[in-house]
Scaffold this active site. Structure first.
Site, PDB file in Angstrom:
ATOM      1  N   ASN B 395      -3.704  -5.937  -3.734  1.00 44.99           N
ATOM      2  CA  ASN B 395      -5.130  -5.482  -3.813  1.00 44.99           C
ATOM      3  C   ASN B 395      -5.704  -6.580  -4.781  1.00 44.99           C
ATOM      4  O   ASN B 395      -6.527  -7.334  -3.963  1.00 44.99           O
ATOM      5  CB  ASN B 395      -5.011  -4.339  -4.703  1.00 44.99           C
ATOM      6  CG  ASN B 395      -6.419  -3.401  -5.007  1.00 44.99           C
ATOM      7  OD1 ASN B 395      -7.409  -4.427  -4.505  1.00 44.99           O
ATOM      8  ND2 ASN B 395      -6.494  -2.337  -5.108  1.00 44.99           N
ATOM      9  N   ASP B 396      -5.422  -6.728  -5.890  1.00 40.37           N
ATOM     10  CA  ASP B 396      -6.091  -7.775  -6.592  1.00 40.37           C
ATOM     11  C   ASP B 396      -5.967  -9.161  -6.130  1.00 40.37           C
ATOM     12  O   ASP B 396      -7.147  -9.862  -6.197  1.00 40.37           O
ATOM     13  CB  ASP B 396      -5.885  -7.906  -8.054  1.00 40.37           C
ATOM     14  CG  ASP B 396      -6.126  -6.480  -8.517  1.00 40.37           C
ATOM     15  OD1 ASP B 396      -7.202  -5.695  -8.315  1.00 40.37           O
ATOM     16  OD2 ASP B 396      -5.578  -5.947  -9.645  1.00 40.37           O
ATOM     17  N   VAL B 397      -4.968  -9.508  -5.499  1.00 43.75           N
ATOM     18  CA  VAL B 397      -4.676 -10.619  -4.691  1.00 43.75           C
ATOM     19  C   VAL B 397      -5.479 -11.337  -3.582  1.00 43.75           C
ATOM     20  O   VAL B 397      -5.391 -12.396  -3.305  1.00 43.75           O
ATOM     21  CB  VAL B 397      -3.219 -11.252  -4.752  1.00 43.75           C
ATOM     22  CG1 VAL B 397      -2.480 -11.015  -6.164  1.00 43.75           C
ATOM     23  CG2 VAL B 397      -2.624 -10.137  -3.535  1.00 43.75           C
TER      24      VAL B 397
END
Lengths: 100, 469
Positions: B395-397
């Site tokens: 997700n964040d990456v």
């Protein structure tokens, strides 16, 4: 036991610090987790200290704490070793066939 | 005998360093850990012949029992644990080492307070006493902090926990611990009560230090504690006059520090920010307003067709893949696609999963060659020419706000440019935001399709979809 004077210890300290830095600075990213686990195993050498301290314990309290020290240190060493070996096996296709 | 012991310790130190060196290449790594293991066994055996150890037979019996208990528990847990749960196990074994170092210091300090030390095998110099106390502090923090890290990754402790005025309270506690430590360190006959209070405070500090840090940042924290334990061991090594402990502990201390820096750098955040900003629990407010578009769902069959007729597919695995144990299915999918002539590669963000290299270990477990697994820098130029980027539980990456929105807490973090691929398929369990709580703009992009479901099930759908073609 050998006497390690302050300055000798400082030199050991400095040289070991550079060694650790150099050794790990060339590690590819894929090995970072096994490497962390491997270095985790290596500080299991604390077991040696725990054995020495427990051996010299004289009161019940000292024995109790010493016992905890040895048990924890042994856990560090053995757990670190098994975890590292299991992870590294994943990178070795030959070992894998043997396991399956 | 003494010479023999010293020679063995010397050889052990050499074995450790060579072992670590060998561990830095995939080809020789297994040999490296074996070398280090031989060193460890030799060092432990020789430790029994240190002067004073065989003085009391009862102690030797207790040592053997403690080793059997400690190593037995560790052996069984380490053998049984799933590969996906490895990070928290590393945390807990590391914590044990820290606890052991702290306990060694505790025994020494108890000895001093009860006067047993006088005329004993090793009367401590002031330097040794100071180092014993510092080692005790670092070791105790590493012990309780690692336990919290374990609890968080294991899911025992789900929420980040913060007291009112947490920072102030924690700093105050730390200051008090230092004061207590200083009094003990410069007292040749420290009071046992104060020693006890010191340890309780040090342990509490470790807990308070770790609880506000979000789960996404745990790898950095575990790595830091690994370095801490190394240092604690080195300090106690000085106290006991044991060069092997000093060398091994320091090597780990500096290697762990470097590893921590590398990880923090990959997240593009200074270490202080990770440790004290409590990001990962409340970072979402900034970026939620201005999302354009909507999430568009796709069925497994359609996604399978899209991938089967692609020329180049880049798979971006994240922690979701680990949780769902989907790596074997991913491997099967890869083989199917390659059989159809699709070029498949894997993009690994440095902090994907819960540890650097965590994803690599899982993919290797599933039998994927490591030359297909690419780093951030290697793989990012590949995205614009890729037909499909398949994001599995990451997700964040892959969140493009890290490039575009200066207000976002992850702004500036290097990301994988999955949004640059012609099509992006995201496998995700539900509609919620990621571990950091930040909305992911990638999910709303025009070229993104969402494939909802558990990682293993969703990849299974892709596999059966491709097989039916």
């Amino acid at each position: 036991m050998i006497e390690i004077s302050g300055f000798t210890a400082l030199y050991i300290f400095m040289l070991s610090a550079f060694t650790g830095y150099e050794v790990i600075s060339r590690v590819p990213v894929i090995l970072h987790t096994p490497m962390m686990s491997g270095s985790n195993f290596i500080h299991g050498i604390v077991l040696v200290g725990a054995i020495v301290v427990m051996g010299g314990a004289e009161s019940g309290l000292e024995q109790a704490i010493g016992f905890i020290a040895v048990a924890l240190a042994a856990g560090n060493a053995v757990g670190g070793y098994v975890a590292t070996v299991r992870m590294l096996e994943m990178f070795n296709p030959k070992d894998k066939k043997g396991e399956a | 005998m003494d010479i023999f012991i010293q020679v063995v310790y010397f050889l052990v130190a050499v074995l450790f360093i060579l072992g670590l060196k060998k561990m830095s290449s995939p080809v020789t790594a297994t040999g490296g850990i074996v070398w280090a293991g031989i060193g460890m066994v030799a060092a432990s055996l020789v430790a029994f012949f240190e002067p004073g150890v065989f003085e009391y037979t009862s102690n030797v019996v207790l040592i053997v029992i403690a080793i059997v208990v400690g190593s037995g528990v560790a052996y069984i847990t380490a053998k049984k644990v799933q590969m996906t749960d490895m990070p928290q196990m590393i945390a807990i074994y590391n914590g044990m080492g820290g606890g052991a170092a702290a306990a060694i210091a505790a025994v020494e300090l108890v000895k001093m307070s009860s006067g047993h030390n006088a005329g004993g095998a090793h009367e401590l110099s002031t330097t040794a006493q100071v180092l014993a106390v510092i080692g005790a502090l670092i070791g105790a923090v590493s012990f309780s902090g690692s336990a919290i890290a374990f609890a968080k990754l294991q899911g025992i402790m789900k929420k980040t926990f913060r007291l009112p005025m947490h920072m102030v309270l924690n700093l105050g506690l730390f200051a008090l611990t230092l004061v207590a430590g200083a009094i003990i360190a410069f007292d040749s006959n420290p009071s046992i009560q104060l020693v006890l209070i010191f340890f309780v405070m040090a342990l509490a500090f470790g807990v308070l230090f770790t609880t506000p840090i979000g789960g996404a940042d745990m790898p950095v924290v575990i790595s830091l504690f690994n370095a801490f334990t190394g240092l604690a061991v080195a300090f106690e090594g000085f106290v006991l006059g044991n060069a092997a402990m000093i060398i091994a502990g320091t090597v780990v201390g500096s290697a762990g520090t470097l590893l921590t820096q590398l990880m923090a750098k990959a997240m593009n955040r200074p270490i202080s920010n990770i440790l004290f900003a409590s990001f990962g629990s409340d970072g979402g407010d900034a970026a939620e307003e201005d999302i354009e578009g909507s999430m568009k769902e796709i069925q497994g069959v359609d996604a399978a067709i899209m991938m089967a007729y692609a020329e180049k597919v880049i798979i971006v695995p994240g922690y979701g893949m680990a949780v769902a144990q989907a790596q074997h299915k991913v491997s099967e999918l890869t083989k199917l696609l390659e059989a159809r002539g699709v070029k498949v590669m894997f993009a690994i963000h440095p902090v994907a999963g819960r540890m650097p290299g965590h994803m690599n270990v899982l993919l290797a477990e599933a039998g994927i060659d490591y030359d297909k697994i690419l780093d951030l820098d290697e793989v990012n130029p590949e995205f614009p020419t890729a037909d499909v980027a398949l994001v599995i539980g990451a997700n964040d990456v892959v969140n493009p706000v890290a490039r575009s929105n200066p207000d976002s807490p992850i702004y500036g973090m290097p990301i994988l440019d999955a949004d640059m691929a012609k099509n992006c398929i995201v496998i995700k369990r539900g509609k919620g935001s990621g571990f950091s709580g930040i909305e992911n703009h990638l999910f709303y992009a025009d070229n993104t399709r969402m494939l909802y479901g558990d990682g293993q099930k969703a990849v299974g759908e892709l596999i059966s979809g491709i097989k039916e073609l």
